[in-house]
Design an enzyme around this catalytic site. Structure first.
Site, PDB file in Angstrom:
ATOM      1  N   LYS A  35      14.840 -11.497  44.135  1.00 30.15           N
ATOM      2  CA  LYS A  35      15.753 -10.358  44.291  1.00 30.15           C
ATOM      3  C   LYS A  35      16.998 -10.749  45.073  1.00 30.15           C
ATOM      4  CE  LYS A  35      13.040  -6.831  42.649  1.00 30.15           C
ATOM      5  NZ  LYS A  35      12.519  -5.491  42.578  1.00 30.15           N
ATOM      6  N   LYS A  65       8.283 -12.491  32.636  1.00 29.08           N
ATOM      7  CA  LYS A  65       7.501 -11.244  32.578  1.00 29.08           C
ATOM      8  C   LYS A  65       8.353 -10.106  32.032  1.00 29.08           C
ATOM      9  CE  LYS A  65       8.073  -8.700  36.875  1.00 29.08           C
ATOM     10  NZ  LYS A  65       7.482  -7.843  37.855  1.00 29.08           N
ATOM     11  N   LYS A 113      11.308  -3.873  33.794  1.00 31.44           N
ATOM     12  CA  LYS A 113      12.109  -2.696  33.456  1.00 31.44           C
ATOM     13  C   LYS A 113      13.570  -2.852  33.858  1.00 31.44           C
ATOM     14  CE  LYS A 113       9.672   0.029  36.948  1.00 31.44           C
ATOM     15  NZ  LYS A 113       9.772  -0.764  38.159  1.00 31.44           N
TER      16      LYS A 113
HETATM   17  P1  ATP Z   1      11.495  -4.487  38.451  1.00 31.38           P
HETATM   18  O1  ATP Z   1      11.665  -4.899  37.023  1.00 31.38           O
HETATM   19  O2  ATP Z   1      12.325  -3.303  38.836  1.00 31.38           O
HETATM   20  O3  ATP Z   1      11.556  -5.636  39.409  1.00 31.38           O
HETATM   21  P2  ATP Z   1       8.768  -4.239  37.826  1.00 31.38           P
HETATM   22  O4  ATP Z   1       8.880  -3.883  36.394  1.00 31.38           O
HETATM   23  O5  ATP Z   1       8.276  -5.593  38.190  1.00 31.38           O
HETATM   24  O6  ATP Z   1      10.063  -3.908  38.614  1.00 31.38           O
HETATM   25  P3  ATP Z   1       7.257  -2.765  39.830  1.00 31.38           P
HETATM   26  O7  ATP Z   1       7.571  -1.366  40.117  1.00 31.38           O
HETATM   27  O8  ATP Z   1       7.681  -3.791  40.793  1.00 31.38           O
HETATM   28  O9  ATP Z   1       7.816  -3.117  38.397  1.00 31.38           O
HETATM   29  O10 ATP Z   1       5.704  -2.942  39.523  1.00 31.38           O
HETATM   30  C1  ATP Z   1       4.728  -1.936  39.370  1.00 31.38           C
HETATM   31  C2  ATP Z   1       3.384  -2.564  39.035  1.00 31.38           C
HETATM   32  O11 ATP Z   1       3.417  -3.106  37.710  1.00 31.38           O
HETATM   33  C3  ATP Z   1       2.983  -3.728  39.944  1.00 31.38           C
HETATM   34  O12 ATP Z   1       1.605  -3.644  40.228  1.00 31.38           O
HETATM   35  C4  ATP Z   1       3.288  -4.957  39.131  1.00 31.38           C
HETATM   36  O13 ATP Z   1       2.463  -6.026  39.485  1.00 31.38           O
HETATM   37  C5  ATP Z   1       2.982  -4.467  37.721  1.00 31.38           C
HETATM   38  N1  ATP Z   1       3.761  -5.192  36.721  1.00 31.38           N
HETATM   39  C6  ATP Z   1       5.114  -5.266  36.655  1.00 31.38           C
HETATM   40  N2  ATP Z   1       5.509  -5.974  35.585  1.00 31.38           N
HETATM   41  C7  ATP Z   1       4.382  -6.366  34.941  1.00 31.38           C
HETATM   42  C8  ATP Z   1       4.113  -7.123  33.750  1.00 31.38           C
HETATM   43  N3  ATP Z   1       5.092  -7.617  33.012  1.00 31.38           N
HETATM   44  N4  ATP Z   1       2.841  -7.327  33.385  1.00 31.38           N
HETATM   45  C9  ATP Z   1       1.835  -6.831  34.115  1.00 31.38           C
HETATM   46  N5  ATP Z   1       2.001  -6.101  35.242  1.00 31.38           N
HETATM   47  C10 ATP Z   1       3.247  -5.868  35.671  1.00 31.38           C
END
Ligand code: ATP
Ligand code: LTN
Length: 342
Positions: A125, A207, A210
């Site tokens: 980040k 990964k 969003k």
């Molecule tokens: P951002 O894209 O804004 O960094 P993010 O999509 O990683 O955020 P978070 O809100 O940080 O989402 O994560 C919420 C939950 O979803 C956490 O437990 C995280 O480990 C899980 N998670 C996020 N992305 C994935 C993915 N691609 N596959 C599986 N689990 C995920």
């Protein structure tokens, strides 16, 4: 004697506890859902669960206030829409429980600079937001440790990317307990192997996220059926045409993982189902399975998001219950440290 025996039984029978949170930084993706949120729904049957919208974490990067507020309501509505049941499970918004901010300071004073600099999410980040590497972004894990430790959970169900933060939480809790006596339960990360890391549809080495600039890279839980089908059709694969799990087939492996997570079929069963069929047919099947899974959630979400008074009532109830639990742990920590608690 009688009493001692009774209390042993009570300890042995205590239901395990689980807690997790999600940031309201946009509509969750299929990755968030399969990797984290969906598993929370099933856990409600076995454990005492608490889930929160981590709005305080979200301001470590800049948020537009009007948009931010909308996202907090949306994330809370989505937690209800996926099937989290407020009668059995504690659902709340982090900022509405002041103990989170208070506990963060106590824990920040027990978190080392060196530990924080090793956090992968901070490094990621910080490089993405080079113009705003603020103290909150750096101290993010101390706030996350507060979220967790206040509720004394045994498990923290998260996607694989959060394992490092939960491990740091354990270290902080052990350090605190060793210094002042036992205050915190030492939590374990709880990572579902299947779909722990759903990949980007456009670059399956990364990964699914969003906050990806390319909307074709992720399936949003709000995407309509046509969009879902279109995004899967465009998903990056490889130059072969046979559906199997293998090295160098990141795109197909990702689709296999998604399909398996949704249908419960093993990779072998899926390989058989698509024996002699091409990638096109497989992609359509994956898309349809995803559409069917999301349909009831989207319907429920559509109803809930229109009813702010109901959402606010649920938030207030959750915050009240959460505050009572959190205050007990906070006071215990303060007392053990020598603060004068009134
Ligand atoms: P951002 O894209 O804004 O960094 P993010 O999509 O990683 O955020 P978070 O809100 O940080 O989402 O994560 C919420 C939950 O979803 C956490 O437990 C995280 O480990 C899980 N998670 C996020 N992305 C994935 C993915 N691609 N596959 C599986 N689990 C995920
Ligand atoms: N850091 C997590 C969100 C989060 C969390 C928590 C997860 C905040 N507090 C407590 C589990 C427990 C993330 O970015 N996904």
């Amino acid at each position: 004697m009688e009493n001692a025996k009774d209390s042993i039984e009570v300890v042995a029978e205590r239901k395990k506890r689980a807690l997790s949170c999600i940031q309201p930084t946009g509509i969750p993706t299929l990755g968030n859902y399969l990797g984290a949120m969906r598993n929370w729904v099933g856990m409600q049957d076995e454990m005492d669960c608490a889930f929160a919208v981590a709005d305080l974490h979200a301001i470590t990067v800049r948020q537009d206030p009007a948009q931010f507020k909308k996202q907090i309501y949306e994330m809370f509505a989505l937690l209800l829409a996926i099937g989290l049941d407020p009668d059995r499970t504690l659902l709340f918004v982090q900022s509405q429980v002041p103990a989170h901010s208070e506990m963060t300071w106590l824990l920040a004073c027990h978190t080392q600079f060196g530990e924080l600099t090793r956090m992968t999410q901070f490094k990621d980040k910080a490089s993405k937001h080079a113009d705003n590497i603020n103290l909150g972004l750096f101290a993010y894990p101390s706030l996350m440790a507060a979220d967790i430790l206040l509720y004394q959970p045994d498990y923290v169900p998260v996607g694989a990317d959060q394992k490092q933060h939960v491990e740091l939480t354990r270290d902080i809790a052990e350090r605190f307990n060793n210094l002042y006596g036992k205050v915190f339960t030492i939590p374990k990360p709880y990572i579902i192997k299947n779909a722990a890391r759903v990949r980007s549809l456009q670059d399956p080495t990364k990964k699914m996220s969003k906050s990806d600039a390319n909307q074709n890279a992720y399936i949003s839980l709000k995407d309509d059926p046509d969009t879902i089908v279109r995004k899967f059709r465009r998903a990056v694969t490889d130059s072969e045409s046979r559906v199997y799990y293998g090295e160098g087939k990141d795109g197909i492996n990702n689709l296999l993982e998604i399909y398996s997570a949704i249908t419960g079929l093993s990779f072998e069963q899926i390989e058989q189902e698509f024996d002699g069929k091409g990638y096109g047919e497989f992609k359509t099947a994956v898309a349809e399975a995803v559409v069917d899974t999301l349909r009831p959630i989207q319907q429920k979400f559509g109803e809930l998001i229109k009813d702010r008074p109901y959402l606010e009532k649920m938030m207030a109830e959750g915050a009240g219950r959460a505050a009572a639990v959190a205050k007990r742990t906070l006071d215990k920590a303060l007392k053990k440290m020598g603060f004068v608690v009134m």
